[in-house]
Design an enzyme around this catalytic site. Structure first.
Site, PDB file in Angstrom:
ATOM      1  N   ARG A  61     -64.557  18.637 -10.919  1.00 14.77           N
ATOM      2  CA  ARG A  61     -63.449  18.999 -11.814  1.00 14.77           C
ATOM      3  C   ARG A  61     -63.835  20.156 -12.744  1.00 14.77           C
ATOM      4  O   ARG A  61     -63.394  20.204 -13.886  1.00 14.77           O
ATOM      5  CB  ARG A  61     -63.001  17.802 -12.650  1.00 14.77           C
ATOM      6  CG  ARG A  61     -62.483  16.635 -11.852  1.00 14.77           C
ATOM      7  CD  ARG A  61     -61.112  16.960 -11.261  1.00 14.77           C
ATOM      8  NE  ARG A  61     -60.384  15.747 -10.952  1.00 14.77           N
ATOM      9  CZ  ARG A  61     -59.362  15.274 -11.667  1.00 14.77           C
ATOM     10  NH1 ARG A  61     -58.917  15.917 -12.707  1.00 14.77           N
ATOM     11  NH2 ARG A  61     -58.777  14.168 -11.310  1.00 14.77           N
ATOM     12  N   ARG A  88     -58.944  21.364 -17.669  1.00 20.71           N
ATOM     13  CA  ARG A  88     -58.481  21.457 -19.055  1.00 20.71           C
ATOM     14  C   ARG A  88     -59.544  21.734 -20.108  1.00 20.71           C
ATOM     15  O   ARG A  88     -59.215  22.092 -21.227  1.00 20.71           O
ATOM     16  CB  ARG A  88     -57.716  20.183 -19.422  1.00 20.71           C
ATOM     17  CG  ARG A  88     -56.339  20.144 -18.795  1.00 20.71           C
ATOM     18  CD  ARG A  88     -55.777  18.755 -18.845  1.00 20.71           C
ATOM     19  NE  ARG A  88     -56.655  17.852 -18.109  1.00 20.71           N
ATOM     20  CZ  ARG A  88     -56.406  16.576 -17.907  1.00 20.71           C
ATOM     21  NH1 ARG A  88     -55.340  16.033 -18.409  1.00 20.71           N
ATOM     22  NH2 ARG A  88     -57.236  15.842 -17.209  1.00 20.71           N
ATOM     23  N   ARG A 108     -51.727  26.816 -17.838  1.00 19.35           N
ATOM     24  CA  ARG A 108     -50.907  25.608 -17.744  1.00 19.35           C
ATOM     25  C   ARG A 108     -49.712  25.617 -18.690  1.00 19.35           C
ATOM     26  O   ARG A 108     -48.762  24.862 -18.489  1.00 19.35           O
ATOM     27  CB  ARG A 108     -51.772  24.365 -17.973  1.00 19.35           C
ATOM     28  CG  ARG A 108     -52.538  23.918 -16.752  1.00 19.35           C
ATOM     29  CD  ARG A 108     -51.652  23.209 -15.721  1.00 19.35           C
ATOM     30  NE  ARG A 108     -51.412  21.820 -16.095  1.00 19.35           N
ATOM     31  CZ  ARG A 108     -50.254  21.336 -16.490  1.00 19.35           C
ATOM     32  NH1 ARG A 108     -49.207  22.120 -16.574  1.00 19.35           N
ATOM     33  NH2 ARG A 108     -50.127  20.055 -16.787  1.00 19.35           N
ATOM     34  N   ASP A 158     -55.475  19.194  -5.230  1.00 18.93           N
ATOM     35  CA  ASP A 158     -55.588  17.806  -5.704  1.00 18.93           C
ATOM     36  C   ASP A 158     -55.599  16.884  -4.495  1.00 18.93           C
ATOM     37  O   ASP A 158     -54.983  17.195  -3.466  1.00 18.93           O
ATOM     38  CB  ASP A 158     -54.423  17.444  -6.633  1.00 18.93           C
ATOM     39  CG  ASP A 158     -54.738  16.170  -7.406  1.00 18.93           C
ATOM     40  OD1 ASP A 158     -55.344  16.266  -8.487  1.00 18.93           O
ATOM     41  OD2 ASP A 158     -54.429  15.069  -6.901  1.00 18.93           O
ATOM     42  N   TYR A 179     -53.243   5.263  -4.249  1.00 15.00           N
ATOM     43  CA  TYR A 179     -52.188   5.950  -5.012  1.00 15.00           C
ATOM     44  C   TYR A 179     -50.825   5.735  -4.372  1.00 15.00           C
ATOM     45  O   TYR A 179     -49.828   5.516  -5.050  1.00 15.00           O
ATOM     46  CB  TYR A 179     -52.486   7.450  -5.143  1.00 15.00           C
ATOM     47  CG  TYR A 179     -53.481   7.746  -6.245  1.00 15.00           C
ATOM     48  CD1 TYR A 179     -53.108   7.659  -7.585  1.00 15.00           C
ATOM     49  CD2 TYR A 179     -54.795   8.103  -5.956  1.00 15.00           C
ATOM     50  CE1 TYR A 179     -54.019   7.918  -8.604  1.00 15.00           C
ATOM     51  CE2 TYR A 179     -55.715   8.360  -6.961  1.00 15.00           C
ATOM     52  CZ  TYR A 179     -55.318   8.271  -8.282  1.00 15.00           C
ATOM     53  OH  TYR A 179     -56.207   8.525  -9.286  1.00 15.00           O
TER      54      TYR A 179
HETATM   55  O1  CP3 Z   1     -62.170  21.794 -10.233  1.00 12.51           O
HETATM   56  C1  CP3 Z   1     -61.951  20.938  -9.376  1.00 12.51           C
HETATM   57  O2  CP3 Z   1     -62.661  19.925  -9.250  1.00 12.51           O
HETATM   58  C2  CP3 Z   1     -60.873  21.178  -8.345  1.00 12.51           C
HETATM   59  C3  CP3 Z   1     -59.642  20.557  -8.598  1.00 12.51           C
HETATM   60  C4  CP3 Z   1     -59.413  19.055  -8.520  1.00 12.51           C
HETATM   61  C5  CP3 Z   1     -58.319  18.476  -9.202  1.00 12.51           C
HETATM   62  N1  CP3 Z   1     -58.234  17.173  -8.820  1.00 12.51           N
HETATM   63  C6  CP3 Z   1     -57.414  19.183 -10.124  1.00 12.51           C
HETATM   64  C7  CP3 Z   1     -56.642  18.418 -11.125  1.00 12.51           C
HETATM   65  C8  CP3 Z   1     -60.021  18.048  -7.774  1.00 12.51           C
HETATM   66  C9  CP3 Z   1     -61.260  18.104  -6.905  1.00 12.51           C
HETATM   67  C10 CP3 Z   1     -59.258  16.867  -7.975  1.00 12.51           C
HETATM   68  C11 CP3 Z   1     -59.559  15.590  -7.320  1.00 12.51           C
HETATM   69  C12 CP3 Z   1     -58.832  14.390  -7.745  1.00 12.51           C
HETATM   70  N2  CP3 Z   1     -57.520  14.264  -8.119  1.00 12.51           N
HETATM   71  C13 CP3 Z   1     -59.395  13.097  -7.726  1.00 12.51           C
HETATM   72  C14 CP3 Z   1     -60.789  12.779  -7.251  1.00 12.51           C
HETATM   73  C15 CP3 Z   1     -61.802  13.103  -8.284  1.00 12.51           C
HETATM   74  C16 CP3 Z   1     -61.803  12.159  -9.429  1.00 12.51           C
HETATM   75  O3  CP3 Z   1     -61.766  12.661 -10.578  1.00 12.51           O
HETATM   76  O4  CP3 Z   1     -61.883  10.954  -9.209  1.00 12.51           O
HETATM   77  C17 CP3 Z   1     -58.412  12.197  -8.169  1.00 12.51           C
HETATM   78  C18 CP3 Z   1     -58.565  10.707  -8.341  1.00 12.51           C
HETATM   79  C19 CP3 Z   1     -57.224  12.949  -8.410  1.00 12.51           C
HETATM   80  C20 CP3 Z   1     -55.897  12.426  -8.829  1.00 12.51           C
HETATM   81  C21 CP3 Z   1     -55.447  12.995 -10.121  1.00 12.51           C
HETATM   82  N3  CP3 Z   1     -55.101  14.319 -10.309  1.00 12.51           N
HETATM   83  C22 CP3 Z   1     -55.289  12.323 -11.353  1.00 12.51           C
HETATM   84  C23 CP3 Z   1     -55.599  10.859 -11.587  1.00 12.51           C
HETATM   85  C24 CP3 Z   1     -54.826  13.268 -12.275  1.00 12.51           C
HETATM   86  C25 CP3 Z   1     -54.391  13.010 -13.702  1.00 12.51           C
HETATM   87  C26 CP3 Z   1     -55.494  12.679 -14.583  1.00 12.51           C
HETATM   88  C27 CP3 Z   1     -56.357  13.891 -14.886  1.00 12.51           C
HETATM   89  O5  CP3 Z   1     -57.572  13.813 -14.655  1.00 12.51           O
HETATM   90  O6  CP3 Z   1     -55.811  14.870 -15.360  1.00 12.51           O
HETATM   91  C28 CP3 Z   1     -54.750  14.506 -11.619  1.00 12.51           C
HETATM   92  C29 CP3 Z   1     -54.332  15.791 -12.216  1.00 12.51           C
HETATM   93  C30 CP3 Z   1     -55.258  16.945 -12.070  1.00 12.51           C
HETATM   94  N4  CP3 Z   1     -55.892  17.298 -10.905  1.00 12.51           N
HETATM   95  C31 CP3 Z   1     -55.609  17.876 -13.085  1.00 12.51           C
HETATM   96  C32 CP3 Z   1     -56.467  18.805 -12.495  1.00 12.51           C
HETATM   97  C33 CP3 Z   1     -57.081  20.018 -13.148  1.00 12.51           C
HETATM   98  C34 CP3 Z   1     -55.057  17.892 -14.508  1.00 12.51           C
HETATM   99  C35 CP3 Z   1     -53.718  18.529 -14.425  1.00 12.51           C
HETATM  100  C36 CP3 Z   1     -53.282  19.134 -15.727  1.00 12.51           C
HETATM  101  O7  CP3 Z   1     -53.578  20.320 -15.920  1.00 12.51           O
HETATM  102  O8  CP3 Z   1     -52.632  18.445 -16.476  1.00 12.51           O
END
Ligand code: CP3
Length: 343
Positions: free
Chosen positions: A24, A28, A37, A73, A150
């Site tokens: 990640r 943010r 964003r 994602d 999910y």
């Molecule tokens: O930089 C990176 O790692 C690449 C981008 C990436 C995102 N999600 C962007 C994202 C990756 C590799 C993921 C994987 C992901 N997404 C996982 C597996 C990794 C982990 O953390 O367990 C999971 C479970 C998700 C599902 C998901 N996406 C959730 C639960 C959420 C909301 C909670 C949160 O962490 O924000 C997201 C949203 C998300 N995916 C954001 C980002 C940057 C935040 C979005 C925003 O800007 O509000």
């Protein structure tokens, strides 16, 4: 000779420094991400290849990282399979109509699903053309258990009760769901590789909610089928989960060239258990990145000490937290480079 130290270590070859990246790492905690964003939704960023490429490169410009991970994602394939969802502000993902019945599972689209994710492959192509050759590009997908959870729960879950109940009460429906997700995931990862991903990571973020036996019965065969298909490409795969300390051996057997480990277990214990030649990625607690710098350095040093003489990729045990101070990320990367010069 492979130019990227990240790829070298994935392949079990020696390198001049421990490779480092952060799960990640685009997100943010970076103000340049937050600024984008304000103008675009999360899904809009993902679906616009130029923007997704820009976000992917943001952490690479700031820090001396060995890999970029494509901005996407794990939930994007849901949409491609006919399951609509969105990211609600502050609440995480919300699935419009969760997948619960045999009918819901039969209705999931498989044929052509990977083509509806074309924007991801285009973003990969753009990023690869802009990255220096020493920086590897990682593609990824959610593992079938985490993606299914999910779909079934409809969002994040604490107990995963609906998911486990589908396994226990409707094993045939669970089997069809997992086979459909596995098929789409395999094709999706192969397309990412074709587009230029040099490593792929399979994220099984929530699989640690299962017992070892449930993992073996209800998850192992499907993750193994994806991992064995990707293996044929010779592209390294990182098999990642959290809360998996009690069944890392069977996760490792399911496949992958690199095993992701979280902070709940010591790396030295994993090497003792699974063999010294296993390539491990991890395992700093993301909260340690919020701790005082002295404590942070001590914990990074401890990981590097344990990893001495082993194939190791430095990372967190889970994703970087939004409140992470940038200078602490810098402290970690600098320390890793300094230790490399001393060895
Ligand atoms: O930089 C990176 O790692 C690449 C981008 C990436 C995102 N999600 C962007 C994202 C990756 C590799 C993921 C994987 C992901 N997404 C996982 C597996 C990794 C982990 O953390 O367990 C999971 C479970 C998700 C599902 C998901 N996406 C959730 C639960 C959420 C909301 C909670 C949160 O962490 O924000 C997201 C949203 C998300 N995916 C954001 C980002 C940057 C935040 C979005 C925003 O800007 O509000």
């Amino acid at each position: 000779m492979e130019e990227s130290r990240f790829l070298r270590v994935c392949l079990g070859q020696p390198s001049d420094s421990t490779p480092v990246w952060f799960m990640r790492q685009a997100g943010r905690y970076l103000e340049e991400y937050r600024r984008l964003r304000e103008r675009y939704g999360m899904l809009e960023l993902c679906r616009t290849p130029e923007l997704a490429a820009e976000v992917t490169l943001q952490p690479i410009r700031r820090f001396d990282l060995d890999a970029a991970i494509i901005f996407a994602d794990i939930l994007l394939p849901l949409d491609a399979m006919g399951v609509r969802f969105d990211f609600a502000r502050g609440e995480g993902p919300v699935i419009e109509k969760p997948v619960r019945t045999p009918r819901d599972v039969r209705d999931l689209l498989v044929e052509g699903a990977e083509s509806r994710l074309d924007y991801v492959y285009r973003a990969i192509d753009i990023v690869r053309s802009k990255l220096p050759s020493r920086t590897a590009l990682i593609g990824f997908a959610g593992a079938p258990f985490t993606v299914a959870s999910y779909m079934i729960e409809g969002g994040h879950s604490r107990h995963f009760a609906a998911t486990k109940l589908m396994m226990y009460e409707q094993p045939d429906t669970w089997d069809l769901l997992m086979r459909k997700i596995s098929q789409v995931t395999t094709r999706y990862l192969l397309k990412q590789i074709e587009a230029g991903a040099q490593v792929v990571q399979l994220f099984d973020s929530w699989v640690g909610c299962l017992s070892r036996q449930d993992y073996l019965d209800f998850v192992f065969p499907y993750s193994r089928s994806i991992l064995s298909e990707i293996r044929k490409t010779a592209i390294p795969v990182i098999h990642f989960g959290t809360g998996t300390s009690t069944f890392l051996d069977v996760m490792h057997q399911a496949g992958g060239s690199v095993l992701g480990v979280d902070w709940r277990i010591e790396l030295q214990d994993v090497w003792k258990w699974l063999g010294r030649g296993v390539v491990l990625q991890g395992n700093l607690d993301p909260v340690a990145l919020l701790a005082p710098k002295d404590m942070l350095r001590e914990r990074v040093n401890r990981i590097l000490d344990q990893a001495q003489g082993h194939a190791h990729i430095f990372n967190l045990g889970h994703g970087i937290l939004p409140q992470t101070p940038l200078d602490n990320v810098e402290v970690v990367v600098e320390l890793i480079r300094k230790r490399a010069l001393e060895r």
